[in-house]
Each structure stands twice: as structure tokens, then as C-alpha cells.
Design a protein around this motif. Structure first.
Motif, PDB file in Angstrom:
ATOM      1  N   LEU A  72      -5.217   7.955   4.614  1.00  0.00           N
ATOM      2  CA  LEU A  72      -5.887   8.215   3.549  1.00  0.00           C
ATOM      3  C   LEU A  72      -7.196   9.178   4.172  1.00  0.00           C
ATOM      4  O   LEU A  72      -7.723   9.986   3.477  1.00  0.00           O
ATOM      5  N   MET A  73      -7.924   8.623   5.280  1.00  0.00           N
ATOM      6  CA  MET A  73      -8.938   8.990   5.792  1.00  0.00           C
ATOM      7  C   MET A  73      -8.633  10.455   6.210  1.00  0.00           C
ATOM      8  O   MET A  73      -9.375  11.638   6.297  1.00  0.00           O
TER       9      MET A  73
ATOM     10  N   GLY B  67      -4.016   8.752  -2.415  1.00  0.00           N
ATOM     11  CA  GLY B  67      -5.172   9.333  -2.121  1.00  0.00           C
ATOM     12  C   GLY B  67      -5.431  10.608  -2.713  1.00  0.00           C
ATOM     13  O   GLY B  67      -6.710  11.021  -2.927  1.00  0.00           O
ATOM     14  N   GLU B  68      -4.369  11.279  -3.332  1.00  0.00           N
ATOM     15  CA  GLU B  68      -4.667  12.538  -4.193  1.00  0.00           C
ATOM     16  C   GLU B  68      -5.304  11.881  -5.614  1.00  0.00           C
ATOM     17  O   GLU B  68      -6.212  12.593  -6.281  1.00  0.00           O
ATOM     18  N   GLY B  69      -4.697  10.692  -5.954  1.00  0.00           N
ATOM     19  CA  GLY B  69      -5.564  10.154  -7.262  1.00  0.00           C
ATOM     20  C   GLY B  69      -6.901   9.999  -7.176  1.00  0.00           C
ATOM     21  O   GLY B  69      -7.668  10.091  -7.885  1.00  0.00           O
ATOM     22  N   LEU B  70      -7.209   9.580  -5.707  1.00  0.00           N
ATOM     23  CA  LEU B  70      -8.995   8.981  -5.528  1.00  0.00           C
ATOM     24  C   LEU B  70      -9.599  10.575  -5.644  1.00  0.00           C
ATOM     25  O   LEU B  70     -10.712  10.590  -6.184  1.00  0.00           O
ATOM     26  N   GLN B  71      -8.942  11.822  -4.991  1.00  0.00           N
ATOM     27  CA  GLN B  71      -9.524  12.951  -5.054  1.00  0.00           C
ATOM     28  C   GLN B  71      -9.868  13.350  -6.628  1.00  0.00           C
ATOM     29  O   GLN B  71     -10.962  14.012  -6.887  1.00  0.00           O
ATOM     30  N   GLU B  72      -8.750  13.374  -7.278  1.00  0.00           N
ATOM     31  CA  GLU B  72      -8.680  14.011  -8.477  1.00  0.00           C
ATOM     32  C   GLU B  72      -9.716  12.965  -9.598  1.00  0.00           C
ATOM     33  O   GLU B  72     -10.042  13.798 -10.488  1.00  0.00           O
TER      34      GLU B  72
ATOM     35  N   PRO C 212       9.145   0.675   7.257  1.00  0.00           N
ATOM     36  CA  PRO C 212       8.307   1.783   6.474  1.00  0.00           C
ATOM     37  C   PRO C 212       8.998   2.866   6.526  1.00  0.00           C
ATOM     38  O   PRO C 212       9.617   3.278   7.481  1.00  0.00           O
ATOM     39  N   ALA C 213       8.820   3.574   5.446  1.00  0.00           N
ATOM     40  CA  ALA C 213       9.694   4.896   5.348  1.00  0.00           C
ATOM     41  C   ALA C 213       9.023   5.874   4.932  1.00  0.00           C
ATOM     42  O   ALA C 213       7.621   5.827   4.435  1.00  0.00           O
ATOM     43  N   PRO C 214       9.396   7.144   4.986  1.00  0.00           N
ATOM     44  CA  PRO C 214       8.278   8.301   4.866  1.00  0.00           C
ATOM     45  C   PRO C 214       8.001   8.371   3.333  1.00  0.00           C
ATOM     46  O   PRO C 214       7.072   8.493   3.019  1.00  0.00           O
ATOM     47  N   GLU C 215       8.780   7.567   2.435  1.00  0.00           N
ATOM     48  CA  GLU C 215       8.410   7.594   1.006  1.00  0.00           C
ATOM     49  C   GLU C 215       7.076   6.734   0.658  1.00  0.00           C
ATOM     50  O   GLU C 215       6.424   7.058  -0.025  1.00  0.00           O
ATOM     51  N   HIS C 216       7.135   5.662   1.646  1.00  0.00           N
ATOM     52  CA  HIS C 216       6.119   4.674   1.565  1.00  0.00           C
ATOM     53  C   HIS C 216       4.596   5.453   1.937  1.00  0.00           C
ATOM     54  O   HIS C 216       3.765   5.453   1.212  1.00  0.00           O
ATOM     55  N   VAL C 217       4.749   6.243   2.856  1.00  0.00           N
ATOM     56  CA  VAL C 217       3.665   7.232   3.202  1.00  0.00           C
ATOM     57  C   VAL C 217       3.261   8.285   2.211  1.00  0.00           C
ATOM     58  O   VAL C 217       2.121   8.294   1.843  1.00  0.00           O
ATOM     59  N   GLY C 218       4.307   8.786   1.712  1.00  0.00           N
ATOM     60  CA  GLY C 218       4.135   9.584   0.350  1.00  0.00           C
ATOM     61  C   GLY C 218       3.433   9.053  -0.734  1.00  0.00           C
ATOM     62  O   GLY C 218       2.614   9.547  -1.311  1.00  0.00           O
ATOM     63  N   GLU C 219       3.999   7.980  -0.843  1.00  0.00           N
ATOM     64  CA  GLU C 219       3.136   7.028  -2.013  1.00  0.00           C
ATOM     65  C   GLU C 219       1.578   6.695  -1.559  1.00  0.00           C
ATOM     66  O   GLU C 219       0.659   6.881  -2.647  1.00  0.00           O
TER      67      GLU C 219
ATOM     68  N   VAL D 164      -2.339  -0.191  -6.806  1.00  0.00           N
ATOM     69  CA  VAL D 164      -0.961   0.180  -6.467  1.00  0.00           C
ATOM     70  C   VAL D 164      -0.626  -0.695  -5.428  1.00  0.00           C
ATOM     71  O   VAL D 164      -1.470  -1.228  -4.400  1.00  0.00           O
ATOM     72  N   THR D 165       0.623  -1.191  -5.529  1.00  0.00           N
ATOM     73  CA  THR D 165       1.305  -2.035  -4.552  1.00  0.00           C
ATOM     74  C   THR D 165       2.575  -1.437  -3.863  1.00  0.00           C
ATOM     75  O   THR D 165       3.304  -1.018  -4.551  1.00  0.00           O
ATOM     76  N   LEU D 166       2.487  -1.525  -2.625  1.00  0.00           N
ATOM     77  CA  LEU D 166       3.719  -1.046  -1.922  1.00  0.00           C
ATOM     78  C   LEU D 166       4.337  -2.315  -1.018  1.00  0.00           C
ATOM     79  O   LEU D 166       3.558  -3.066  -0.836  1.00  0.00           O
ATOM     80  N   ARG D 167       5.745  -2.244  -0.867  1.00  0.00           N
ATOM     81  CA  ARG D 167       6.259  -3.331  -0.485  1.00  0.00           C
ATOM     82  C   ARG D 167       7.447  -3.057   0.613  1.00  0.00           C
ATOM     83  O   ARG D 167       8.404  -2.416   0.389  1.00  0.00           O
ATOM     84  N   PHE D 168       7.096  -3.297   1.818  1.00  0.00           N
ATOM     85  CA  PHE D 168       7.781  -3.193   2.969  1.00  0.00           C
ATOM     86  C   PHE D 168       7.405  -4.195   4.065  1.00  0.00           C
ATOM     87  O   PHE D 168       6.169  -4.574   4.089  1.00  0.00           O
ATOM     88  N   HIS D 169       8.105  -4.291   5.090  1.00  0.00           N
ATOM     89  CA  HIS D 169       7.623  -5.310   6.143  1.00  0.00           C
ATOM     90  C   HIS D 169       7.059  -4.340   7.266  1.00  0.00           C
ATOM     91  O   HIS D 169       6.767  -3.425   7.585  1.00  0.00           O
ATOM     92  N   ASP D 170       6.193  -5.269   7.940  1.00  0.00           N
ATOM     93  CA  ASP D 170       5.316  -4.717   9.200  1.00  0.00           C
ATOM     94  C   ASP D 170       6.031  -4.650  10.422  1.00  0.00           C
ATOM     95  O   ASP D 170       6.142  -5.830  11.189  1.00  0.00           O
ATOM     96  N   ILE D 171       7.283  -3.683  10.442  1.00  0.00           N
ATOM     97  CA  ILE D 171       7.913  -3.540  11.547  1.00  0.00           C
ATOM     98  C   ILE D 171       7.879  -2.244  12.153  1.00  0.00           C
ATOM     99  O   ILE D 171       7.673  -1.364  11.356  1.00  0.00           O
TER     100      ILE D 171
END
Length: 192
Positions: free
Chosen positions: A113-114, A80-85, A68-75, A51-58
Motif C-alpha cells: 500500500l505504501m 489502496g485505490e479505494g483509500l485514495q478515492e 499468496p497469489a497475484p489476485e490477493h495482491v491485486g485485492e 476488507v478480509t483476505l484469506r490465504f496462508h502465510d507460506i
């Protein structure tokens, strides 16, 4: 202490990707700048889910850059949910999380994720585990703030992040100058 339903955790930067190609990586979370070309390094990897996310490190808005936005963290949390499933179908696995240098966005993503995988683990213990995986970790504070809220940690992840920054500045004093030069004085000031 739980793990991410995966046996091996790696954090790295782009220049370290070729050195991880033979390590049987099964899952990759890439965090890249929006204008970064697709990476060729994964052509040498075996079969893996990426999975690739694209945003700057600011940590503050800058013209022409994506915060970075709440949606990025949601992704990240959906990843992480996929890893569990899919955990029951895996005998072992190797998760590699990377960003440009493997210091800020990727370490924030791994910490997220941790924390998701082990909601009862203490925040300071999570950051200690993160330092074991990536000693030079300096997680992006904006991402950690969103993770804190979305995971219901009630400010505890953010408070522990300040203690983590203090630890890192003591262990590696270069971080104070480096982060200041990058316009991240606010994170230095978070250090307790």
C-alpha cells in the motif's frame, strides 16, 4: 514522502486487536488463514470499512494450504485505490492492517500500500518506514514479489526486501532461527 491518504497507520496481530479498538480506526485490512473463524474483536470498534483476505502465510506450496497469489495482491491494491478515492471526504483516518501475528502478511500488505501510494519513493526508504510502523516486520516474500511486478518496480522491491531481511536479522537475530523453523530458509538466504 507521501502517506496513504490516511493519517495513522497501524500493523498488528490478532491478539493486539482489542487494544486498538479505542483508536478511532476507520479502515481495516484483515489477512487471515482460510479456516480461521470470523473475529469478534471488531464488534468493539467504531464504524469502519473492512476488507478480509484469506490465504496462508507460506512461501512454498504445502498440501491443503492456499499460497499468496497475484489476485490477493491485486485485492490489496484495489483496497489502496479505494483509500485514495475517498481521501477528499476524510479529515483524518486510521488504517489498521493485521494478520495472525502482525509480522509477515500484514507487513507485506502495508508495504504494498505504501509503495502504491508513493510510486517515486525509494524502496529502501519504504522498508525503513515499515520498520518505524512495525519494528518486527518480516514481509512475506511471495507477496512482495507480486507487488513488485504489479507496481512496475522492476525487481527493486524484491532487492530491497533482501536488504530489509539482512537488517532484521542483524537487529533481531531470532529471526534467523524462527524463519528457518517455519520453512522460510529461502527468505533468510535473500538477506544481503
Amino acid at each position: 514522502m507521501k502517506t496513504l491518504a490516511i493519517s495513522t497507520l497501524t500493523i498488528c496481530g490478532i491478539d493486539e486487536l482489542p487494544g486498538n479498538s479505542a483508536r478511532e480506526v476507520t479502515h481495516v485490512l484483515s489477512v487471515l488463514d482460510p479456516d480461521r473463524a470470523e473475529l469478534d474483536a471488531f464488534g468493539a470498534y467504531g464504524e469502519h470499512h473492512r476488507v478480509t483476505l484469506r490465504f496462508h502465510d507460506i512461501i512454498d506450496p504445502r498440501p491443503g494450504q492456499i499460497m499468496p497469489a497475484p489476485e490477493h495482491v491485486g485485492e490489496i491494491l484495489r483496497f489502496g485505490e479505494g483509500l485514495q478515492e475517498t481521501a477528499a471526504a476524510r479529515v483524518k483516518g486510521h488504517l489498521l492492517v493485521h494478520c495472525h501475528m502482525g509480522i509477515s502478511r500484514s507487513t507485506a500488505a502495508m508495504l504494498t500500500l505504501m509503495a502504491q501510494a508513493d510510486p517515486t519513493e525509494g524502496e529502501d526508504a519504504l522498508f525503513a518506514r515499515l520498520r518505524e510502523i512495525r519494528p518486527q516486520s518480516w514481509p512475506n516474500s511471495v507477496m512482495i514479489g507480486f507487488a513488485d511486478a504489479q507496481l512496475g518496480r522492476q525487481g527493486r522491491l524484491t532487492a530491497a526486501l533482501g536488504r530489509h531481511y539482512a537488517h532484521q536479522i542483524e537487529a533481531q537475530p531470532k529471526f534467523r532461527t524462527w524463519m528457518n523453523d517455519l520453512g522460510r530458509r529461502r527468505e533468510i538466504e535473500m538477506a544481503v
